[in-house]
Design an enzyme around this catalytic site. Structure first.
Site, PDB file in Angstrom:
ATOM      1  N   GLU A   1       0.733  40.848  36.908  1.00 38.83           N
ATOM      2  CA  GLU A   1      -0.529  40.399  37.488  1.00 38.83           C
ATOM      3  C   GLU A   1      -0.296  39.197  38.404  1.00 38.83           C
ATOM      4  O   GLU A   1       0.054  38.113  37.942  1.00 38.83           O
ATOM      5  CB  GLU A   1      -1.481  40.020  36.345  1.00 38.83           C
TER       6      GLU A   1
ATOM      7  N   ASP B   1      -1.739  38.536  31.890  1.00 37.92           N
ATOM      8  CA  ASP B   1      -2.083  37.301  31.188  1.00 37.92           C
ATOM      9  C   ASP B   1      -2.813  37.598  29.885  1.00 37.92           C
ATOM     10  O   ASP B   1      -3.506  38.610  29.757  1.00 37.92           O
ATOM     11  CB  ASP B   1      -2.972  36.415  32.065  1.00 37.92           C
TER      12      ASP B   1
ATOM     13  N   ASP C   1      -9.363  38.304  31.839  1.00 35.73           N
ATOM     14  CA  ASP C   1      -8.998  38.966  33.087  1.00 35.73           C
ATOM     15  C   ASP C   1      -7.736  39.803  32.926  1.00 35.73           C
ATOM     16  O   ASP C   1      -7.629  40.917  33.457  1.00 35.73           O
ATOM     17  CB  ASP C   1      -8.785  37.928  34.196  1.00 35.73           C
TER      18      ASP C   1
ATOM     19  N   ASP D   1      -5.535  36.690  28.605  1.00 33.48           N
ATOM     20  CA  ASP D   1      -6.931  36.249  28.666  1.00 33.48           C
ATOM     21  C   ASP D   1      -7.802  37.444  29.011  1.00 33.48           C
ATOM     22  O   ASP D   1      -7.331  38.584  29.082  1.00 33.48           O
ATOM     23  CB  ASP D   1      -7.100  35.111  29.686  1.00 33.48           C
TER      24      ASP D   1
END
Length: 671
Positions: A453, A527, A531, A529
């Site tokens: 990402e 990541d 997103d 998280d």
């Protein structure tokens, strides 16, 4: 002349004589090689044991004698399955000299499913299910309600020096009853089942409620009118999911409605049933506004993910009937080509369920049905009944043909887009996108690629990787959600083009060719998280809808980057530890002395990590943890992708409200 062995380290010191040959009696082979009989010793194998017992009850339903099956998951890890079928025979079996109950649970390849006398149709073929479950159980207790009496027997499981799974005493009557049926309780043996995901390798895996519910729901759909209940005594009695009941009068028609909950249907479910040459055929289908098709085939309640003769018969008849109807009613031009199979299946959800006396499958896993007579039976059933249905429902028929016309037009546009991808790939150096940092290894089985990402994380990954066998493909932003896109938009997306050419996926309309795949480990590294989870889900949606074979063949993985870095101590005495979950962090902190210094860094993204940190924790094969993506149930996976990535908001909200709090602690959610 004597040749040296290829691998001297594998040679045995002793001679190979008759005395070296070992004979395993009874159920000993199951204990020694459980993988051959129940698929392993992990949680999936534990579930398999439950399904074997449940399937015996379902076979009673197929025979027309069982209407209810009740399952209970007990606190001590044991499981009870009770049905109201005929009850296992209690008389003496001539070949064994034992009661029918004892024979079924202690002898491999014993049952009433071989000659056709006990069961005309059955999912079990080899008569090993019940006895295998007994072999891997600490103990088993069986009650049979038959002829007005309760007959009971207990099996001892495994004891050194004694018969594996032998009874503690012969079958005996212990009371009277008005009930009919069989009740089986088994205690999985912790000496057999190991939880590979647990820190303690000796811990016994626990049955997963949600996984079991998916299977039980499917069984209820496939057996119209069969009531299946599940009580999970491990949960508080007031928990919403403590007790579940499945009972569908609509059978597979209800199944199609369930799968299409998150889609917009173009018409009511079309349902047919027919008996063709001793093959019972049930068909349910419905068109929606989706771009993909969801067609699932079953034979004797067994899912056949690779299809087979029943799926071939369905596809042939569907394509022929819709083409004939469109031309007969002037809904297409005379000069137009016929609809292809892909055209008439776009947006289609269908269930094909056949019951056949002697099913023949491609392998022990039963992924593909081979019976030739089934193809003709399904073709005849659908050909006759669908043609008649279309004539009686001209408005819906016109909508279905319109859907196929739109699909054909989109197919032509997609063909041009695919040609554009081909031309672009051929012109570029080595057919690879410029952003791909390739590896030097050219053997795909030894190569892996990280889909990363963003450019920041991509930079760290490129610096930290082992260039010999690790490639990096950074993706900018969130890729296209192909659940809501047709092929024209899919092929026009730059990030998707990069994946198609960079990974060597080939084009969607082409058959999967593993020789074209450039890496046998495709690792999603995003990541930790919200997103990152969204991007990972978009990527999984792409692979599931675009090239499902990649998942089925085990080529898709998810990287596990750490959430925290904990430094303990100071100066030259610093001890650095990485934690991959909140629980692991808490365990480490609890183990520290009160006067220790608790410096904690929460990684917000991969880009925050130094290249060497990313290598040590996430990319180094010697120290990393990867999760392989698998499909346990295709229909449920299909439904979940539609709910989470489709257009409709309400089903997605309900899904999150139902499952969200089970999967995460909302107070710890990192938004």
């Amino acid at each position: 002349m004597t040749q040296s062995p290829v691998n001297p380290s594998t040679t045995v010191e002793t001679n190979y004589e008759a005395g070296n040959i070992e004979v395993l009696e009874g159920l000993e082979a199951v204990r020694l090689r459980p993988g051959m009989y129940i698929g392993g010793t992990d949680q999936a194998a534990l579930h398999h044991c439950l399904y074997e017992i449940v399937d015996n009850s379902v076979d009673e339903a197929l025979a027309g004698y069982c209407t209810e099956i009740h399952i209970a998951l007990h606190v001590d890890g044991s499981v009870t399955v009770e049905d109201n079928g005929r009850g296992i025979p209690i008389g003496i079996v001539a070949k064994t000299g034992l009661s029918g109950v004892e024979t079924v649970f202690t002898k491999l390849h014993a049952g009433g499913k071989f000659g056709g006398g006990g069961y005309k149709v059955s999912g079990g073929l080899h008569g090993v299910g019940a006895s295998c479950v007994n072999a891997v159980s600490e103990k088993m207790y069986v009650e049979v309600y038959r002829e007005g009496k309760v007959h009971a027997i207990e099996f001892r499981g495994y004891n050194p020096g004694a018969m594996v799974g032998g009874p503690t005493a012969p079958l005996k009557a212990i009371g009277s009853t008005k009930k009919q049926g069989t009740k089986v309780t088994f205690w999985p043996d912790p000496r057999v089942f190991k939880d590979s995901s647990a820190e303690a390798s000796t811990s016994t895996p626990q049955m997963d409620l949600d996984t079991i519910l998916v299977r039980l729901r499917e069984m209820s759909f496939l057996n119209r009118g069969l009531k299946i209940t599940l009580l999970d005594e491990r949960l508080p009695q007031d928990a919403a999911n403590c007790y579940q009941e499945f009972h569908y009068a609509g059978g597979i028609a209800s199944y199609v409605e369930f799968l299409n909950t998150s889609r917009t249907a173009l018409h009511e479910v079309i349902y047919f049933e027919s008996l063709q040459n001793d093959v019972a055929v049930e068909l349910a289908l419905q068109y929606t506004d989706a771009y993909s098709d969801s067609v699932y085939a079953y034979a004797n309640n067994i899912s056949n993910p690779d299809g087979g003769t029943h799926l071939t018969g369905f596809r042939n008849a569907l394509t022929r009937v819709l083409n004939d109807y469109a031309r007969k009613n002037n809904l297409v031009k005379e000069s137009d080509e016929n609809f292809s199979g892909d055209d008439v299946r776009e947006g289609l959800t269908a269930i094909i369920s056949v019951k056949v006396r002697n099913p023949q499958f491609e392998s022990q896993t039963k992924v593909k049905l081979l019976n030739n007579e089934v193809q003709g039976a399904v073709q005849s059933a659908l050909g006759e009944k669908l043609a008649d249905w279309l004539e009686r429902n001209p408005k819906v028929a016109k909508d279905i043909i319109g859907k196929a016309l739109n699909a054909r037009n989109a197919r032509e546009a997609a063909r041009k887009a695919r040609e554009l991808v081909r031309r672009k790939s051929a012109l570029e150096s080595g057919s690879l996108p410029g952003k791909l940092a390739d590896c030097s290894e050219r053997d795909p089985s030894r190569s892996e690629v990280f889909l990363v990402e963003g450019d920041s994380a991509g930079g760290s990954a490129k610096q930290g990787r082992d260039r010999r066998f690790q490639a990096i493909l950074p993706l900018r932003g969130k890729i296209l959600n192909i659940e809501r896109a047709d092929d024209r938009r899919t092929y026009g997306n730059a990030e998707i083009q990069a994946m198609i050419t960079g990974l060597g996926l080939g084009l969607k309309a082409e058959e999967f060719d593993v020789s074209r795949l450039r890496y046998h480990r495709i690792i999603l590294m995003t990541d930790a998280d919200v997103d990152g989870a969204h991007i990972r889900t978009l990527l999984l949606t792409f692979f599931y809808r675009y090239k499902r074979e990649l998942i089925e063949k085990g080529y898709i993985y998810i990287a596990q980057p750490p959430l925290y870095k904990i430094k303990v101590g100071s100066g030259r005495n610093i001890d650095t530890r990485y934690c991959y979950s909140d629980a692991e962090r808490d365990t480490i902190l609890q183990g520290l002395r009160a006067n220790s210094k608790s410096e904690i860094q929460r990684f917000k993204g991969l880009g925050e990590m130094q290249p060497e940190e990313l290598w040590d924790t996430t990319m180094n094969p010697a120290t990393r943890a990867l999760k392989r993506v698998i499909i346990e149930d295709a229909a449920e996976a299909d439904r979940t992708f539609t709910i989470l990535m489709g257009d409709r908001v309400e089903p997605r909200r309900e899904f999150i409200e139902t499952y969200g709090t089970r999967l995460i602690n909302l107070k710890d959610l990192d938004i």
